[in-house]
Design a protein around this motif. Structure first.
Motif, PDB file in Angstrom:
ATOM      1  N   ILE B 134       6.820   3.181   4.999  1.00  0.00           N
ATOM      2  CA  ILE B 134       5.595   2.979   5.063  1.00  0.00           C
ATOM      3  C   ILE B 134       5.348   1.550   4.555  1.00  0.00           C
ATOM      4  CG2 ILE B 134       5.213   4.002   2.874  1.00  0.00           C
ATOM      5  CD1 ILE B 134       2.258   4.735   3.575  1.00  0.00           C
ATOM      6  N   VAL B 135       4.504   0.862   5.112  1.00  0.00           N
ATOM      7  CA  VAL B 135       4.259  -0.397   4.656  1.00  0.00           C
ATOM      8  C   VAL B 135       2.844  -0.618   3.839  1.00  0.00           C
ATOM      9  CG1 VAL B 135       3.694  -2.961   5.048  1.00  0.00           C
ATOM     10  CG2 VAL B 135       5.456  -1.523   6.490  1.00  0.00           C
ATOM     11  N   ILE B 136       2.844  -0.322   2.780  1.00  0.00           N
ATOM     12  CA  ILE B 136       1.568  -0.446   1.984  1.00  0.00           C
ATOM     13  C   ILE B 136       0.979  -1.837   1.535  1.00  0.00           C
ATOM     14  CG2 ILE B 136       0.390   0.245  -0.282  1.00  0.00           C
ATOM     15  CD1 ILE B 136       2.247   2.617  -0.394  1.00  0.00           C
ATOM     16  N   LEU B 137      -0.172  -2.321   2.188  1.00  0.00           N
ATOM     17  CA  LEU B 137      -0.761  -3.561   2.046  1.00  0.00           C
ATOM     18  C   LEU B 137      -1.506  -3.782   0.829  1.00  0.00           C
ATOM     19  CD1 LEU B 137      -1.846  -4.417   5.587  1.00  0.00           C
ATOM     20  CD2 LEU B 137      -0.358  -5.842   4.210  1.00  0.00           C
ATOM     21  N   ILE B 138      -1.206  -4.834   0.015  1.00  0.00           N
ATOM     22  CA  ILE B 138      -2.187  -4.869  -1.278  1.00  0.00           C
ATOM     23  C   ILE B 138      -2.508  -6.362  -1.096  1.00  0.00           C
ATOM     24  CG2 ILE B 138      -2.146  -5.485  -3.635  1.00  0.00           C
ATOM     25  CD1 ILE B 138       0.106  -3.196  -3.893  1.00  0.00           C
ATOM     26  N   ALA B 155       2.047   9.086   0.707  1.00  0.00           N
ATOM     27  CA  ALA B 155       3.476   8.810   1.020  1.00  0.00           C
ATOM     28  C   ALA B 155       4.516   9.752   0.467  1.00  0.00           C
ATOM     29  CB  ALA B 155       3.535   7.246   0.824  1.00  0.00           C
ATOM     30  N   SER B 156       4.232   9.894  -1.117  1.00  0.00           N
ATOM     31  CA  SER B 156       4.989  10.678  -1.841  1.00  0.00           C
ATOM     32  C   SER B 156       4.806  12.148  -1.250  1.00  0.00           C
ATOM     33  CB  SER B 156       4.950  10.533  -3.166  1.00  0.00           C
ATOM     34  OG  SER B 156       3.678  11.547  -3.694  1.00  0.00           O
ATOM     35  N   LEU B 157       3.979  12.723  -1.110  1.00  0.00           N
ATOM     36  CA  LEU B 157       3.588  14.188  -0.587  1.00  0.00           C
ATOM     37  C   LEU B 157       4.306  14.492   0.801  1.00  0.00           C
ATOM     38  CD1 LEU B 157      -0.137  14.813  -1.475  1.00  0.00           C
ATOM     39  CD2 LEU B 157       1.904  15.396  -2.834  1.00  0.00           C
ATOM     40  N   LEU B 158       4.167  13.405   1.502  1.00  0.00           N
ATOM     41  CA  LEU B 158       5.094  13.616   2.946  1.00  0.00           C
ATOM     42  C   LEU B 158       6.240  13.022   3.010  1.00  0.00           C
ATOM     43  CD1 LEU B 158       3.229  14.433   5.487  1.00  0.00           C
ATOM     44  CD2 LEU B 158       1.652  13.883   3.631  1.00  0.00           C
ATOM     45  N   ARG B 159       6.765  12.813   1.865  1.00  0.00           N
ATOM     46  CA  ARG B 159       8.253  12.261   1.677  1.00  0.00           C
ATOM     47  C   ARG B 159       8.767  11.301   2.754  1.00  0.00           C
ATOM     48  NH1 ARG B 159      10.883  14.191  -3.280  1.00  0.00           N
ATOM     49  NH2 ARG B 159       8.863  15.168  -3.842  1.00  0.00           N
ATOM     50  N   ILE B 160       7.705  10.211   2.770  1.00  0.00           N
ATOM     51  CA  ILE B 160       8.405   9.010   3.533  1.00  0.00           C
ATOM     52  C   ILE B 160       9.321   8.504   2.759  1.00  0.00           C
ATOM     53  CG2 ILE B 160       7.777   6.895   4.687  1.00  0.00           C
ATOM     54  CD1 ILE B 160       4.915   7.861   4.706  1.00  0.00           C
ATOM     55  N   PRO B 161      10.672   8.291   3.451  1.00  0.00           N
ATOM     56  CA  PRO B 161      11.809   7.977   2.574  1.00  0.00           C
ATOM     57  C   PRO B 161      11.844   6.530   1.974  1.00  0.00           C
ATOM     58  CG  PRO B 161      12.389   8.835   4.831  1.00  0.00           C
ATOM     59  CD  PRO B 161      11.139   8.808   4.845  1.00  0.00           C
ATOM     60  N   LYS B 189       5.349   0.740 -11.574  1.00  0.00           N
ATOM     61  CA  LYS B 189       4.912   1.959 -12.890  1.00  0.00           C
ATOM     62  C   LYS B 189       4.409   3.258 -11.879  1.00  0.00           C
ATOM     63  CE  LYS B 189       3.117  -0.833 -16.348  1.00  0.00           C
ATOM     64  NZ  LYS B 189       1.985  -1.464 -16.542  1.00  0.00           N
ATOM     65  N   LEU B 190       3.617   2.819 -11.133  1.00  0.00           N
ATOM     66  CA  LEU B 190       2.960   3.903  -9.864  1.00  0.00           C
ATOM     67  C   LEU B 190       4.237   4.699  -9.342  1.00  0.00           C
ATOM     68  CD1 LEU B 190       0.560   5.234  -8.650  1.00  0.00           C
ATOM     69  CD2 LEU B 190       0.399   3.478  -7.139  1.00  0.00           C
ATOM     70  N   ALA B 191       4.955   3.697  -8.888  1.00  0.00           N
ATOM     71  CA  ALA B 191       6.227   4.283  -7.862  1.00  0.00           C
ATOM     72  C   ALA B 191       7.056   5.403  -8.779  1.00  0.00           C
ATOM     73  CB  ALA B 191       6.770   3.233  -7.296  1.00  0.00           C
ATOM     74  N   GLU B 192       7.295   4.699  -9.725  1.00  0.00           N
ATOM     75  CA  GLU B 192       8.050   5.677 -10.786  1.00  0.00           C
ATOM     76  C   GLU B 192       7.499   7.008 -11.041  1.00  0.00           C
ATOM     77  OE1 GLU B 192       9.691   3.513 -14.280  1.00  0.00           O
ATOM     78  OE2 GLU B 192      10.172   5.697 -14.962  1.00  0.00           O
ATOM     79  N   SER B 193       6.006   6.844 -11.395  1.00  0.00           N
ATOM     80  CA  SER B 193       5.539   8.165 -11.658  1.00  0.00           C
ATOM     81  C   SER B 193       5.221   9.047 -10.365  1.00  0.00           C
ATOM     82  CB  SER B 193       3.795   7.969 -12.314  1.00  0.00           C
ATOM     83  OG  SER B 193       3.187   7.414 -11.213  1.00  0.00           O
ATOM     84  N   LEU B 194       5.339   8.545  -9.205  1.00  0.00           N
ATOM     85  CA  LEU B 194       5.195   9.366  -8.117  1.00  0.00           C
ATOM     86  C   LEU B 194       6.675   9.769  -7.682  1.00  0.00           C
ATOM     87  CD1 LEU B 194       2.336   7.499  -6.200  1.00  0.00           C
ATOM     88  CD2 LEU B 194       2.368   9.611  -7.413  1.00  0.00           C
ATOM     89  N   LEU B 196       8.437   7.656  -6.020  1.00  0.00           N
ATOM     90  CA  LEU B 196       8.870   7.260  -4.699  1.00  0.00           C
ATOM     91  C   LEU B 196      10.373   6.564  -4.886  1.00  0.00           C
ATOM     92  CD1 LEU B 196       5.695   5.304  -3.891  1.00  0.00           C
ATOM     93  CD2 LEU B 196       6.447   7.489  -2.924  1.00  0.00           C
ATOM     94  N   PRO B 197      11.246   6.961  -3.563  1.00  0.00           N
ATOM     95  CA  PRO B 197      12.578   6.703  -3.623  1.00  0.00           C
ATOM     96  C   PRO B 197      13.203   5.324  -3.590  1.00  0.00           C
ATOM     97  CG  PRO B 197      12.174   7.851  -1.862  1.00  0.00           C
ATOM     98  CD  PRO B 197      10.983   7.832  -2.607  1.00  0.00           C
ATOM     99  N   ASP B 198      12.593   4.691  -2.759  1.00  0.00           N
ATOM    100  CA  ASP B 198      13.025   3.427  -2.398  1.00  0.00           C
ATOM    101  C   ASP B 198      11.936   2.316  -1.940  1.00  0.00           C
ATOM    102  OD1 ASP B 198      14.667   1.175  -1.200  1.00  0.00           O
ATOM    103  OD2 ASP B 198      14.727   2.261   0.972  1.00  0.00           O
ATOM    104  N   VAL B 199      11.660   1.516  -3.160  1.00  0.00           N
ATOM    105  CA  VAL B 199      10.545   0.691  -2.832  1.00  0.00           C
ATOM    106  C   VAL B 199      10.821  -0.807  -2.866  1.00  0.00           C
ATOM    107  CG1 VAL B 199       8.352   0.059  -3.990  1.00  0.00           C
ATOM    108  CG2 VAL B 199       9.116   2.329  -4.076  1.00  0.00           C
ATOM    109  N   LYS B 200      10.352  -1.625  -1.916  1.00  0.00           N
ATOM    110  CA  LYS B 200      10.632  -3.005  -1.724  1.00  0.00           C
ATOM    111  C   LYS B 200       9.504  -3.663  -1.648  1.00  0.00           C
ATOM    112  CE  LYS B 200      12.872  -6.721  -0.491  1.00  0.00           C
ATOM    113  NZ  LYS B 200      13.894  -7.446  -1.566  1.00  0.00           N
ATOM    114  N   PHE B 201       9.414  -5.005  -2.580  1.00  0.00           N
ATOM    115  CA  PHE B 201       8.213  -5.802  -2.630  1.00  0.00           C
ATOM    116  C   PHE B 201       8.405  -7.143  -1.694  1.00  0.00           C
ATOM    117  CE2 PHE B 201       8.098  -3.174  -6.253  1.00  0.00           C
ATOM    118  CZ  PHE B 201       6.727  -2.750  -6.305  1.00  0.00           C
ATOM    119  N   ILE B 202       7.405  -7.435  -0.998  1.00  0.00           N
ATOM    120  CA  ILE B 202       7.641  -8.677   0.071  1.00  0.00           C
ATOM    121  C   ILE B 202       6.341  -9.398  -0.239  1.00  0.00           C
ATOM    122  CG2 ILE B 202       7.976  -9.763   2.048  1.00  0.00           C
ATOM    123  CD1 ILE B 202       9.836  -7.383   2.805  1.00  0.00           C
TER     124      ILE B 202
END
Ligand SMILES: Nc1nc2c(ncn2[C@@H]2O[C@H](COP(=O)(O)OP(=O)(O)O)[C@@H](O)[C@H]2O)c(=O)[nH]1
Lengths: 302, 440
Positions: B134-138, B155-161, B189-194, B196-202
């Motif tokens: 998933i590409v999450i836009l901010i 994304a976390s409920l649906l287990r997007i890898p 922080k959000l990713a950790e609390s949820l 989420l396994p593999d997060v990349k920032f760009i």
């Protein structure tokens, strides 16, 4: 990289076969809409793989406008014969006569729009509950939103606002009496995917997909085959050219492209280099309006 | 942007040619979904990816230019590329999910474009169900907002890898590293609390093209890959579970011809795992063991096959197997039960009523079921639970207990995504009304 990895064509194939089997498993009277074009040829190939060593457990149905390329028709008959498939042909000409429909007029009078009458009649005649078609989501904007299992009412109408959500690879084919489902197993393929798949599977195509000499009429930059189905007038620019077809539809509305590509590899090379989409290059009726496809779909054409 | 101008990266032209068939072998598929709230730049980003990777063709471009003129825009509006049906154009909003395709020599990409509007949890869940990423836009000016949380929770409920956080509109914050870093810290922080396994920032600018396809010269402090090269390189092979063999029978092939008189092939999909000729397997829910006699891929016999291939399996034993049955490997047994808990996203305009009966479809199996009890409603913005809700409406997510008429062969969705998702169908309207993730 593990040995348990599929390339994109193998993944698309696996998905296509899965969908074919869902159709056979979920419906009582499915049919495969066969046009003789490369997309429906690909469908037949997937269906064969899905049910080997058995035969395809549903008929191939061709809605013949009467304006088809003879090469495509003989390919159709030979293929059905070779794979032992049941072939059902219904003619738009008969529908026009029986229902007293008005033949379209004009220089390139196309029966394309009338196909839907014959198709709906055929669906009713055989009580088909699912019709497999070769539409791809990359073909046109309206298609990008269509589901793989797309429900139609008895008028064949597609309602973009009332589509069922389609999750994972679970396809809901439940319908009420009078409804039927159009199924699009190659929804996720692009034109190039189809060509590459045909190449890697060594699938035979009708000869008109390859360069051949043909008498053509040049009209607004497009080349139409000279045939009994178009009106030739004085001053028309007619010449013999080396051409091939990129899609196979009616002779009245499918334009040829000038080409010397005589093998699949050459064809793919040329297509990769062209920056014009398949529809823009070869379907003259689409130029009419951007919403042409959407309107036709709503009317039950596909 | 001027359409007569060629797409960017001329120097890439050679690289971007179609691969030779030799190289084609390695090209695979990445399915992703884009999420953002309205005006975060989702359409512009997708347009940019398609445009810069030259997936937009000349005639489509002319149509675009034509449309842009209609509304008196001098430039091409990249966002128009992803805006589908006329009905939606008239309303000026995107109402449903659309699929877009583009490819580079490394990958074929399938984008599920789900609208960002508040109400459309249903569409996002649908798009997320098949996504690798998933590409999450901010919006860099706004930072992490309620919608960001909602999309991340889904994304976390649906287990997007895999997750990519694209911090967009960097041009509007003067490409500031501080702005970016603060967002990174907050989102982490959000990713950790949820979990989420593999997060990349760009950091990107979808409008100007920075770090989308071309490396940005304005964001020199960022040393990571551009969005496209990240999407090209990320490993999605491991998203497919090859350890736990599950095979869902879709169709029984019985040619009953002279030479294939006794042939009985089980046609289906390898949901997960690897199957080999000679393997000891279990047929469920019957609970009968058997051995694999042969595996066919079309007309070709193979020694072994793996997910997600569609194959035909013959067994040595003569067993009564039909559509909806499951052939599993010897270890790692699935759950076989007619009662289980689910996380359920309700997708119908009519409310969910506890006690109602629905058809439940799981891979190729359809059974009658009843939603016995709705335990709690999950707030998708906060993960807060509201117990014993009175009604469950469209776009709401609840935890519920389901009972089926006959036992289902399944796995916990968290453990095996491919065998833990089911849909609910309203028997009277035939509409898909719910998506469930089974909690084993
Ligand atoms: N300055 C700037 N504007 C952007 C950027 N990305 C998108 N926009 C603008 O933000 C507005 C909303 O973009 P759009 O793609 O339609 O948003 P969506 O609602 O998320 O699809 C449009 O006016 C875009 O031109 C960016 O990176 N920088």
């Amino acid at each position: 990289m593990s040995k348990y990895q599929l390339n994109h064509l193998q993944q698309l194939e696996a998905e296509g076969i899965h969908i074919m089997r869902e159709v056979a498993g979920q419906f009582e009277r499915p049919a495969l809409l066969f046009s003789g074009g490369k997309d429906s040829i690909t469908l037949v190939h997937l269906a064969r793989k899905a049910f080997a060593p058995g035969k395809i457990p549903f008929p191939l149905v061709h809605i013949d406008t009467g304006h088809n390329f003879p090469e495509a028709l003989s390919y159709r008959d030979e293929l059905a014969e070779k794979i032992g498939a049941k072939l059902i042909v219904r003619n738009v000409g008969d529908t026009i006569r029986e229902k007293k429909l008005t033949e379209p007029k004009g220089k390139f009078a196309s029966r394309n729009a009338l196909q839907s009458y014959t198709l709906l009649d055929t669906i009713a005649e055989f009580e088909f509950d699912a019709c497999i078609g070769g539409a791809r989501r990359d073909e046109e904007k309206a298609r990008a939103k269509e589901r793989i299992f797309s429900v139609r009412d008895e008028f064949g109408t597609w309602d973009p606002k009332r589509q069922r959500p389609e999750l994972w690879n679970i396809y809901n084919g439940k319908i009420s009496k009078g409804e039927n489902v159009r199924v699009f197993p190659i929804s996720n393929w692009t034109e190039l995917d189809v060509w590459h798949y045909i190449q890697s599977e060594k699938i035979e195509l009708p000869s008109i997909y390859f360069a051949h000499e043909r008498e053509v009429l040049e009209h607004q930059g497009q080349l139409l085959a000279v045939s009994d189905f178009i009106r030739i007038e004085e001053g028309d620019n007619i010449s013999k050219r080396q051409v091939r077809y990129r899609t196979v539809g009616d002779m009245t509305c499918t334009a040829a492209v000038e080409s010397t590509a005589s093998t699949l590899e050459d064809v793919i090379r040329e297509i990769t280099a062209t920056r014009i989409s398949e529809r823009g290059e070869t379907r003259i009726d689409d130029r009419i309006s951007e919403a042409a496809m959407e309107d036709r779909k709503k009317n039950g054409y596909f | 942007m001027d359409i007569s101008k060629k797409p960017k990266f001329k120097s890439d032209e050679v690289k971007r040619k179609e691969p030779k068939s030799k190289k084609l072998k390695r090209m695979d598929i990445l399915r992703f979904i884009t999420a953002g709230s309205v005006d975060d730049g989702k359409s512009t980003l997708i347009g940019r990816l398609l445009y810069d990777s030259k997936s937009i063709l000349v005639d489509q471009m002319e149509t675009l230019a034509g449309q842009s003129k209609n509304v008196e825009h001098a430039d091409i509006d990249l966002a128009l590329l992803t805006d589908g049906l006329r009905a939606e154009r008239e309303q000026g909003i995107t109402i449903d999910i659309a699929y877009k395709y583009f490819s580079t020599p490394k990958r074929k990409f399938i984008i599920a474009d789900a609208p960002g509007h508040v109400q459309y949890t249903r569409n996002m869940v649908t798009g997320a169900s098949t996504a690798n990423l998933i590409v999450i836009l901010i919006d860099a000016r706004l930072g992490v907002i309620e919608q960001t949380r909602r999309h991340s929770i889904i994304a976390s409920l649906l287990r997007i890898p895999h997750v990519v956080v694209a911090v967009n509109k960097m041009d509007l914050v003067e490409f500031s590293q501080d702005v970016y870093s603060n967002i990174l810290i907050e989102y982490s922080k959000l990713a950790e609390s949820l979990g989420l396994p593999d997060v990349k920032f760009i950091p990107i600018s979808a409008l100007k093209g920075d770090n989308v396809v071309d490396q940005s010269t304005n964001i020199s402090w960022y040393e990571g890959p551009t969005l496209l090269s990240y999407l090209e390189e990320i490993d999605v092979e491991s998203d497919i579970n090859l350890e736990i063999p599950r095979f869902a029978v879709q169709y029984v092939i019985r040619p009953q011809t002279e030479e294939l008189h006794d042939y009985r092939g089980y046609a289906g999909e390898i949901v997960s795992g690897v199957y080999s000729k000679g393997d000891k397997v279990n047929v469920l829910p019957q609970g009968i063991s058997a051995t694999i006699k042969s595996i066919f891929l079309g007309e070709q016999q193979v020694e072994e096959a793996f997910a997600p291939q569609s194959v035909t399996i013959e067994l040595n034993e003569d067993i009564d197997i039909s559509r909806g049955d499951v052939i599993v490997g010897a270890g790692n047994p699935p759950l076989v039960d007619n009662e289980f808990d689910v996380l359920l996203c309700w997708m119908d305009t009519k409310p969910l009523i506890a006690g109602n009966k629905y058809l439940l479809q799981h891979n190729s199996k359809v059974v009658r079921s009843v939603v016995r009890e709705v335990e709690y409603k999950l707030d998708v913005n906060s993960l807060e639970k509201a117990f014993n809700p009175e009604q469950v409406q469209l776009n709401e997510i609840v935890r519920a207990k389901i009972k089926t008429q006959t036992p289902l062969v399944f796995d916990d969705y968290k453990k095996l995504r491919a065998n833990g998702g089911v849909i609910l169908i309203d028997e009277t309207s035939n509409v898909t009304v719910g998506a469930c993730m089974i909690e084993g």
